[in-house]
Motif scaffolding. Structure first.
Motif, PDB file in Angstrom:
ATOM      1  N   LYS A   2       0.831  -1.201   0.000  1.00 21.27           N
ATOM      2  CA  LYS A   2       0.000   0.000   0.000  1.00 21.27           C
ATOM      3  C   LYS A   2       0.870   1.257   0.000  1.00 21.27           C
ATOM      4  CE  LYS A   2      -2.587  -0.995   3.719  1.00 21.27           C
ATOM      5  NZ  LYS A   2      -3.693  -0.915   4.690  1.00 21.27           N
ATOM      6  N   PRO A   3       0.392   2.320  -0.624  1.00 27.59           N
ATOM      7  CA  PRO A   3       1.129   3.582  -0.551  1.00 27.59           C
ATOM      8  C   PRO A   3       1.046   4.166   0.859  1.00 27.59           C
ATOM      9  CG  PRO A   3      -0.947   3.904  -1.687  1.00 27.59           C
ATOM     10  CD  PRO A   3      -0.817   2.428  -1.429  1.00 27.59           C
ATOM     11  N   LEU A   4       1.951   5.059   1.140  1.00 29.08           N
ATOM     12  CA  LEU A   4       1.910   5.827   2.384  1.00 29.08           C
ATOM     13  C   LEU A   4       1.124   7.097   2.138  1.00 29.08           C
ATOM     14  CD1 LEU A   4       5.660   5.425   3.362  1.00 29.08           C
ATOM     15  CD2 LEU A   4       3.709   4.370   4.518  1.00 29.08           C
ATOM     16  N   LEU A   5       0.305   7.482   3.103  1.00 30.36           N
ATOM     17  CA  LEU A   5      -0.457   8.725   3.022  1.00 30.36           C
ATOM     18  C   LEU A   5      -0.037   9.585   4.212  1.00 30.36           C
ATOM     19  CD1 LEU A   5      -4.087   9.193   2.024  1.00 30.36           C
ATOM     20  CD2 LEU A   5      -3.147  10.464   3.927  1.00 30.36           C
ATOM     21  N   PHE A   6       0.727  10.647   3.911  1.00 31.64           N
ATOM     22  CA  PHE A   6       1.255  11.537   4.946  1.00 31.64           C
ATOM     23  C   PHE A   6       0.271  12.667   5.212  1.00 31.64           C
ATOM     24  CE2 PHE A   6       4.977   9.453   3.261  1.00 31.64           C
ATOM     25  CZ  PHE A   6       5.716   9.175   4.406  1.00 31.64           C
ATOM     26  N   LEU A   7       0.091  12.960   6.497  1.00 34.16           N
ATOM     27  CA  LEU A   7      -0.864  13.977   6.923  1.00 34.16           C
ATOM     28  C   LEU A   7      -0.203  15.034   7.793  1.00 34.16           C
ATOM     29  CD1 LEU A   7      -3.595  11.493   8.109  1.00 34.16           C
ATOM     30  CD2 LEU A   7      -3.883  13.114   6.232  1.00 34.16           C
ATOM     31  N   ASP A   8      -0.376  16.264   7.423  1.00 36.07           N
ATOM     32  CA  ASP A   8      -0.045  17.363   8.317  1.00 36.07           C
ATOM     33  C   ASP A   8      -1.312  17.662   9.120  1.00 36.07           C
ATOM     34  OD1 ASP A   8       1.310  19.470   9.523  1.00 36.07           O
ATOM     35  OD2 ASP A   8       0.965  20.849   7.866  1.00 36.07           O
ATOM     36  N   ILE A   9      -1.165  18.370  10.212  1.00 42.18           N
ATOM     37  CA  ILE A   9      -2.347  18.749  11.003  1.00 42.18           C
ATOM     38  C   ILE A   9      -2.697  20.207  10.740  1.00 42.18           C
ATOM     39  CG2 ILE A   9      -3.301  19.023  13.323  1.00 42.18           C
ATOM     40  CD1 ILE A   9      -1.616  16.555  14.128  1.00 42.18           C
ATOM     41  N   ASP A  10      -1.803  21.127  11.127  1.00 39.00           N
ATOM     42  CA  ASP A  10      -2.120  22.550  10.971  1.00 39.00           C
ATOM     43  C   ASP A  10      -2.175  22.921   9.496  1.00 39.00           C
ATOM     44  OD1 ASP A  10      -2.393  23.135  13.689  1.00 39.00           O
ATOM     45  OD2 ASP A  10      -0.235  23.334  13.928  1.00 39.00           O
ATOM     46  N   GLY A  11      -3.315  23.448   9.091  1.00 38.20           N
ATOM     47  CA  GLY A  11      -3.537  23.831   7.700  1.00 38.20           C
ATOM     48  C   GLY A  11      -4.238  22.759   6.899  1.00 38.20           C
ATOM     49  N   PHE A 101      11.521   8.280   5.339  1.00 37.22           N
ATOM     50  CA  PHE A 101      10.444   7.427   5.844  1.00 37.22           C
ATOM     51  C   PHE A 101       9.791   6.645   4.701  1.00 37.22           C
ATOM     52  CE2 PHE A 101       6.490   6.058   7.566  1.00 37.22           C
ATOM     53  CZ  PHE A 101       6.653   5.998   8.942  1.00 37.22           C
ATOM     54  N   ALA A 102       9.626   7.295   3.563  1.00 36.80           N
ATOM     55  CA  ALA A 102       8.894   6.707   2.436  1.00 36.80           C
ATOM     56  C   ALA A 102       9.788   5.986   1.447  1.00 36.80           C
ATOM     57  CB  ALA A 102       8.114   7.798   1.711  1.00 36.80           C
ATOM     58  N   ASP A 129      11.728   7.819  -6.849  1.00 33.06           N
ATOM     59  CA  ASP A 129      11.587   6.880  -7.961  1.00 33.06           C
ATOM     60  C   ASP A 129      10.313   6.053  -7.835  1.00 33.06           C
ATOM     61  OD1 ASP A 129      12.343   5.268  -5.863  1.00 33.06           O
ATOM     62  OD2 ASP A 129      14.028   4.341  -6.897  1.00 33.06           O
ATOM     63  N   GLN A 130       9.473   6.426  -6.898  1.00 31.32           N
ATOM     64  CA  GLN A 130       8.163   5.795  -6.714  1.00 31.32           C
ATOM     65  C   GLN A 130       7.085   6.849  -7.007  1.00 31.32           C
ATOM     66  OE1 GLN A 130       7.430   2.576  -5.847  1.00 31.32           O
ATOM     67  NE2 GLN A 130       9.611   2.153  -6.072  1.00 31.32           N
ATOM     68  N   PRO A 131       5.868   6.414  -7.342  1.00 30.96           N
ATOM     69  CA  PRO A 131       4.792   7.389  -7.551  1.00 30.96           C
ATOM     70  C   PRO A 131       4.634   8.298  -6.327  1.00 30.96           C
ATOM     71  CG  PRO A 131       4.099   5.224  -8.272  1.00 30.96           C
ATOM     72  CD  PRO A 131       5.418   5.040  -7.579  1.00 30.96           C
ATOM     73  N   THR A 132       4.526   9.587  -6.611  1.00 29.92           N
ATOM     74  CA  THR A 132       4.482  10.596  -5.552  1.00 29.92           C
ATOM     75  C   THR A 132       3.439  11.639  -5.915  1.00 29.92           C
ATOM     76  OG1 THR A 132       6.832  10.255  -5.097  1.00 29.92           O
ATOM     77  CG2 THR A 132       5.845  12.320  -4.320  1.00 29.92           C
ATOM     78  N   LEU A 133       2.506  11.860  -5.001  1.00 31.91           N
ATOM     79  CA  LEU A 133       1.478  12.877  -5.212  1.00 31.91           C
ATOM     80  C   LEU A 133       1.487  13.826  -4.022  1.00 31.91           C
ATOM     81  CD1 LEU A 133      -0.952  14.018  -6.780  1.00 31.91           C
ATOM     82  CD2 LEU A 133      -2.390  12.372  -5.529  1.00 31.91           C
ATOM     83  N   LEU A 134       1.851  15.074  -4.274  1.00 36.18           N
ATOM     84  CA  LEU A 134       1.804  16.117  -3.255  1.00 36.18           C
ATOM     85  C   LEU A 134       0.503  16.876  -3.448  1.00 36.18           C
ATOM     86  CD1 LEU A 134       5.466  17.498  -3.452  1.00 36.18           C
ATOM     87  CD2 LEU A 134       4.578  15.576  -2.106  1.00 36.18           C
ATOM     88  N   VAL A 135      -0.341  16.874  -2.429  1.00 34.84           N
ATOM     89  CA  VAL A 135      -1.658  17.510  -2.532  1.00 34.84           C
ATOM     90  C   VAL A 135      -1.665  18.766  -1.661  1.00 34.84           C
ATOM     91  CG1 VAL A 135      -4.149  17.203  -2.285  1.00 34.84           C
ATOM     92  CG2 VAL A 135      -2.698  15.225  -2.842  1.00 34.84           C
ATOM     93  N   PRO A 136      -1.613  19.950  -2.292  1.00 35.80           N
ATOM     94  CA  PRO A 136      -1.640  21.181  -1.503  1.00 35.80           C
ATOM     95  C   PRO A 136      -3.027  21.432  -0.927  1.00 35.80           C
ATOM     96  CG  PRO A 136      -1.612  21.687  -3.849  1.00 35.80           C
ATOM     97  CD  PRO A 136      -1.515  20.196  -3.731  1.00 35.80           C
TER      98      PRO A 136
END
Length: 153
Positions: A2-11, A101-102, A129-136
């Motif tokens: 499974k992919p990793l889903l990173f979460l920030d809190i503030d914002g 980490f990823a 070198d892996q699929p990467t999606l940065l979601v602003p």
């Protein structure tokens, strides 16, 4: 894997830049922190956990699990460790720690600060070198169903 889903809190989960607590959010106060959190995020993130491994990428460190995560009904999640207090304010921000980490895994990352360090962001993306999606995420709005749709849709 499974992919990793990173979460920030503030914002992201806490729309701190909104002029007031947005509809659908509740104010939470702890001894050292305050946040506006939406129960809908807890439901959506628990659903996403079936197809991604959730990880905190926040300066909240351990408070992410004991405060925000608990308030959202999330199980304890792994937390990216940034080197020293407030290391996410350095020239490369959170990118090196998240990259370590990823390593070797695809990732999706929700944060409100990607554009503050465009050079660091570009270096991070070039090294992946892996699929990467940065979601602003807009810190005045927080995580919306449309932004979540970037992952699920």
């Amino acid at each position: 894997m499974k992919p990793l889903l990173f979460l920030d809190i503030d914002g992201v989960l806490n729309p701190w830049a909104a002029p007031a607590c947005p509809p659908g959010y509740a104010e939470h106060r702890w001894r050292t922190r305050k946040a506006w959190l939406s129960p809908a995020h807890g439901h959506a993130l628990r659903a996403l956990a079936t197809c991604a491994d959730l990880v905190w990428a926040s300066s909240w460190a351990d408070d992410a699990n004991t405060l925000a995560g608990k308030a959202l009904g999330l199980p304890p999640l792994p937390t990216v460790t940034f080197a020293g207090p407030h290391a996410d304010t350095g020239p490369d921000w959170k990118f090196p720690a998240v990259g370590r980490f990823a390593y070797g895994r695809p990732l999706v990352w929700f944060d409100d600060d990607f554009e503050l360090r465009p050079g660091a962001k570009d270096r991070f993306l070039r090294r992946r070198d892996q699929p990467t999606l940065l979601v602003p995420v807009d810190p005045a709005v927080g995580l919306t169903p449309a932004r979540l749709g970037a992952v699920t849709g």
